[in-house]
Design an enzyme around this catalytic site. Sequence first.
Site, PDB file in Angstrom:
ATOM      1  CB  CYS A  77      -0.729  -9.690  -5.647  1.00  0.00           C
ATOM      2  SG  CYS A  77       0.735  -8.622  -5.911  1.00  0.00           S
ATOM      3  NE  ARG A  78      -1.700  -1.021  -4.100  1.00  0.00           N
ATOM      4  CZ  ARG A  78      -0.731   0.128  -4.970  1.00  0.00           C
ATOM      5  NH1 ARG A  78       0.630  -1.104  -4.783  1.00  0.00           N
ATOM      6  NH2 ARG A  78      -0.269   1.114  -5.326  1.00  0.00           N
TER       7      ARG A  78
END
Length: 199
Positions: A77-78
């Site tokens: 993810c980020r």
Amino acid sequence: MSHLFDNADPQPAGYRDVDAHPLAAERPAGLALVDVREPAELDGILGHIEGVRPVPLAHVKSSAALWPREQEVVLICRSGARSGKAAAQLVELGFTRVMNLRGGMLAWNTASLPVVRLSSNTLPTLTDVRDVLARALHGLVPSDAVPLPAEPSREALTRVLDGLQRSPPPGVSQPAELERVLREVRDLLAVAKPGNGGR
């Protein structure tokens, strides 16, 4: 099976954290890279790793029903938070070789590893990031509250962002807007090139 999982750091939820460089160096056959960000994020400034399977966090459990439980899976993810949640979900479903990319795409970009980006925009320099931060803070925090480095380095800008996140200066007019700005500037910092862009 690969050594990637065996060398990753075990977490209490049953998955393991893997760092960006070992993942980039060892991409064994059969390894599933699953990016749990929303589709628009995959095409944002942080880009995505080539070959990822996009499965937003809300759909991980239902999509995983079709995956082999013994397959090695790396969730991305980020920043590593959402993918950590997804990794814990897969462990609960009986997956045995689940990994989370520690630091997510922020760490991957900071390590200057290959990224697929749809945008052909020129990446910012560290000086550009400092200037964006200065403009973004104008009106959100008192003008003298945040000393920005004259000669920015990734480390100096990271310290400023961390400090603002830990304890915003008194007089912040819009806390939610400040949080959004810090997030966007952190993304820019992860992809920034050293130098001043010729200024």
